[in-house]
Design an enzyme around this catalytic site. Structure first.
Site, PDB file in Angstrom:
ATOM      1  N   ASP A 194       0.824  -1.126  -0.017  1.00  9.71           N
ATOM      2  CA  ASP A 194      -0.040  -0.084   0.207  1.00  9.71           C
ATOM      3  C   ASP A 194       0.934   1.421   0.064  1.00  9.71           C
ATOM      4  O   ASP A 194       2.160   1.112   0.087  1.00  9.71           O
ATOM      5  CB  ASP A 194      -1.093   0.002   1.191  1.00  9.71           C
ATOM      6  CG  ASP A 194      -2.323   0.361   1.057  1.00  9.71           C
ATOM      7  OD1 ASP A 194      -2.461   1.284   0.036  1.00  9.71           O
ATOM      8  OD2 ASP A 194      -3.407  -0.382   1.270  1.00  9.71           O
ATOM      9  N   ASP A 281      -9.777   2.790  -3.933  1.00  5.12           N
ATOM     10  CA  ASP A 281     -10.492   1.484  -3.664  1.00  5.12           C
ATOM     11  C   ASP A 281     -11.912   1.244  -4.193  1.00  5.12           C
ATOM     12  O   ASP A 281     -12.786   2.427  -4.422  1.00  5.12           O
ATOM     13  CB  ASP A 281     -10.696   1.671  -2.154  1.00  5.12           C
ATOM     14  CG  ASP A 281      -9.204   1.321  -1.273  1.00  5.12           C
ATOM     15  OD1 ASP A 281      -8.450   1.301  -1.978  1.00  5.12           O
ATOM     16  OD2 ASP A 281      -9.513   1.338   0.087  1.00  5.12           O
TER      17      ASP A 281
HETATM   18  C1  GLA Z   1      -6.056   0.830   1.141  1.00  4.93           C
HETATM   19  C2  GLA Z   1      -5.911  -0.197   0.060  1.00  4.93           C
HETATM   20  C3  GLA Z   1      -7.091  -1.295   0.284  1.00  4.93           C
HETATM   21  C4  GLA Z   1      -6.988  -1.966   1.822  1.00  4.93           C
HETATM   22  C5  GLA Z   1      -6.736  -0.962   2.847  1.00  4.93           C
HETATM   23  C6  GLA Z   1      -6.341  -1.513   4.289  1.00  4.93           C
HETATM   24  O1  GLA Z   1      -7.435   1.509   1.354  1.00  4.93           O
HETATM   25  O2  GLA Z   1      -6.192   0.624  -1.115  1.00  4.93           O
HETATM   26  O3  GLA Z   1      -7.184  -2.143  -0.660  1.00  4.93           O
HETATM   27  O4  GLA Z   1      -5.604  -2.584   1.678  1.00  4.93           O
HETATM   28  O5  GLA Z   1      -5.861   0.145   2.484  1.00  4.93           O
HETATM   29  O6  GLA Z   1      -6.331  -0.494   5.042  1.00  4.93           O
END
Ligand code: GLA
Length: 634
Positions: A194, A281
């Site tokens: 991430d 996301d």
């Molecule tokens: C980010 C990523 C997600 C997930 C969250 C976890 O938003 O893009 O896919 O891994 O962090 O906190």
């Protein structure tokens, strides 16, 4: 100027990564000079899009061993593992702290009891267990010092504990140490990395003081590419690739970049990782699914075996895609399969109803996704209402998806030209399994939000070969000619699931606009040279170099020229075709001149390189070129 910029970026990446010989070798003085090789990232093993399960869409950051093992068991007990869903991935929420003073990461063993080791912790028993089940194990980290949960889930009981340094659980400053621990010592096979630590921990943020974190001046600004340090972001991820190559010398790993379409990763992800998120996301909302899907759907030429666009994990089973919305759930799954997205389930499989199992378990749809040619589907008809995607399979057959994005039933004609086929065509519906035949065209009534998926058998228009736009999985865009990264406007802009209508709106943010396209110009226009339209071809900018894997074809052909939609109306382009580094053919083009025919013998050639070069340009305006009807033939 383009060349200078690229050189500078390469040199800066070299310095930052601290790399030496390997980088220096690839530091060509001219990015358009032929290399005679396929130069895409050779690291990692993702010959087809990775498939499996991840904890995040099912449980958020509240992950534990029992939940993960129940998913693993369900994959094995159902047919899903056999179908290819083998990666079992822990997301955010597994860590306890980074031990002082040696910096060795510690697992929260109250959540992962098998990780208890006196004076330490280890995931080895856990990965051993998954491996014994015939599965593979994935772990999660962040490229910065701190993770997303430490910024966005402050009430979670799973947050890292301890001093400021102990809570710095991300990779920053510990890349070699952590990668060695996760892969060589603990036995993981997959890592998702991430980028919250590079983005959300600016020294002035209130959370820094409140939580006692060490600030990190953001090198990602999601709203402004000019305020994003592309070179540094890329170099950090590259340092992980390099560490993986050392810690996992058998190359059996997957590196998943998760910096959400920022830092121009849609262009360079293929050079560094095995998959890269093309957007922020996904959430279980229809319009959010459109948003993340669109961010990957026009990037067919940037994906190939070993390198996949990632529009984020599946939301099948949740919200707008739950068991009461099976049309939407099937569409979401079909679309991901067609564009070769990784198929990562994010659902509590202990309670999955049969209707959902039948979606993940549709072996025909999975087969399209896992086809070894690795050709991401190409958009053959596009509108805001209806889209038609066509994917060429390794046996020469086609898969086609007709997607009704709109709110009303749509009447959609599928033509032989969409499929680049001729004669009688047999269509098998891969959801209903019904079969029909047609020639010329056939019309479907498509319900709102439905996606019809067919396998199409019949004669290809190019019986004796393939158009390059039928084989994006054999193409590596080594240079796409984009000088200044620009946000790509072709992405659905939904009401934000987080911010609602606050602020000024969802703006185009993911750069890549002007990137190479199959059967379209880089700016979403039909291909055309001096009034001559091309249904097949590659649209790209001058200043580009493509590598094409030649699988035994003898001949390369194309009608080349400056596209009618070019903005630079003056400059001349030289089109060069190389075979394993040797110049085989050459033509020139300029706006207003008819297409020039290139026809060269490529017998015995492994890599064909297609270069469009325009030196000493009179303007910075985009110089758009078309490789019309570009094809390899016997
Ligand atoms: C980010 C990523 C997600 C997930 C969250 C976890 O938003 O893009 O896919 O891994 O962090 O906190």
């Amino acid at each position: 100027m383009a060349r200078l910029t690229t050189l500078f970026v390469a040199a800066a990446a070299l310095l930052f990564a601290g790399g030496t010989a390997a980088f220096a070798d690839s530091l060509s003085p001219d990015p358009l000079a032929p290399t005679g090789k396929w130069t895409a990232n050779p690291h990692g093993r993702a010959l087809t899009p990775p498939m499996g399960w991840n904890s995040y869409n099912a449980y958020g950051v509240e992950v534990d061993e029992a939940k993960v093992l129940s998913a693993a068991q369900a994959l094995v007990d159902t047919r899903l593992a056999k179908l290819g869903y083998v990666y079992v991935n822990i997301d955010d929420g597994w860590w306890l702290k980074r031990r002082a003073p040696d910096g060795r990461m510690q697992i929260r063993t109250e959540l992962f009891p098998s990780a208890k080791v006196s004076g330490d912790s280890s995931f080895k028993p856990f990965t051993d267990r998954l491996h014994a089940m015939g599965l593979k194990a994935g772990i999660y980290s962040d490229m910065g010092r701190n993770a997303c949960s430490q910024r966005f889930n402050l009430t979670s009981p799973s947050l890292p504990v301890g001093t400021t340094a102990e809570r710095e659980v991300g990779l920053y400053g510990h890349v070699d140490q952590d990668i060695d621990l996760y892969f060589r010592q603990w036995g993981f096979d997959y890592i998702k990395i991430d980028a919250c630590g590079l983005n959300y921990y600016g020294p002035d943020e209130a959370v820094i003081k409140a939580q006692g974190y060490r600030g990190f001046p953001p090198i990602i600004d999601q709203n402004a590419i000019n305020r994003t340090d592309i070179t540094q972001v890329r170099a950090l991820y590259q340092s992980v690739t390099d560490a993986l190559a050392k810690s996992d010398p058998d190359n059996d790993f997957v590196l998943s970049l998760c910096n959400w379409g920022t830092a121009d990763v849609r262009s360079w992800g293929q050079e560094v990782g095995n998959m890269w998120r093309t957007s922020q996301d996904i959430t279980p909302d229809w319009t959010r699914m459109l948003h993340t899907f669109d961010s990957a759907a026009t990037r067919a030429l940037y994906a190939h075996p070993g390198a996949w666009n990632d529009p984020d994990m599946l939301e099948v089973g949740h919200g707008d895609f739950d068991e009461n919305h099976l049309t939407e759930a099937r569409s979401h799954f079909s679309l991901w399969a067609m564009i070769n997205a990784p198929l990562i389930i994010g659902y509590d499989l202990r309670k999955a109803p049969k209707s959902l199992m039948d979606i993940w378990g549709n072996a025909d749809i999975v087969r399209l996704n896992q086809d070894p040619a690795g050709n991401q589907a190409v958009l053959e008809y596009m509108s805001d209402d209806v889209e038609i995607f066509v994917k060429t399979l390794s046996n020469g057959d086609k898969a086609v998806a007709i997607f009704n994005r709109g709110l009303a039933p749509a009447s959609v004609a599928l033509t032989k030209d969409h499929l680049k086929m001729t004669g009688e065509i047999t269509l098998t519906d891969l959801w209903s399994k019904t079969i029909q035949t047609f020639s010329d065209e056939t019309t479907f009534k498509v319900a709102p939000r439905d996606t019809l998926v067919f396998e199409a058998k019949g004669a290809r228009q190019l019986a004796n070969g393939l158009y390059l736009s039928e084989m994006p999985g054999s193409i590596h865009i080594a240079a796409d000619g984009v000088i200044v990264p620009e946000p790509d406007p072709m992405v659905h802009r939904m009401l934000s699931p987080w911010g609602g209508s606050h602020g000024g709106g969802t703006r185009a943010a993911y750069t890549g606009w002007g990137g190479a396209q199959a059967d379209s110009t880089p700016y979403d226009q039909n291909l055309r040279i001096d009034g001559q339209a091309f249904l097949s071809g590659i649209g790209i900018l001058a200043g580009s170099r493509m590598e094409v894997k030649n699988r035994g074809f003898n001949h390369f052909e194309a009608d080349v020229g400056v596209d009618d939609t070019t903005r630079d109306l003056k400059d001349t382009v030289v089109f060069l075709v190389y075979g394993d580094g040797k110049l085989l053919g050459e033509a020139t083009g300029q706006y207003g001149r008819p297409a020039a025919r290139l026809s060269v013998d490529v017998t015995g050639v492994s890599v064909i390189e297609l270069v469009a070069r325009a030196d000493n340009r009179s303007t910075d305006l985009p110089l758009i070129v078309t490789w019309g009807n570009a094809a390899v033939m016997h």
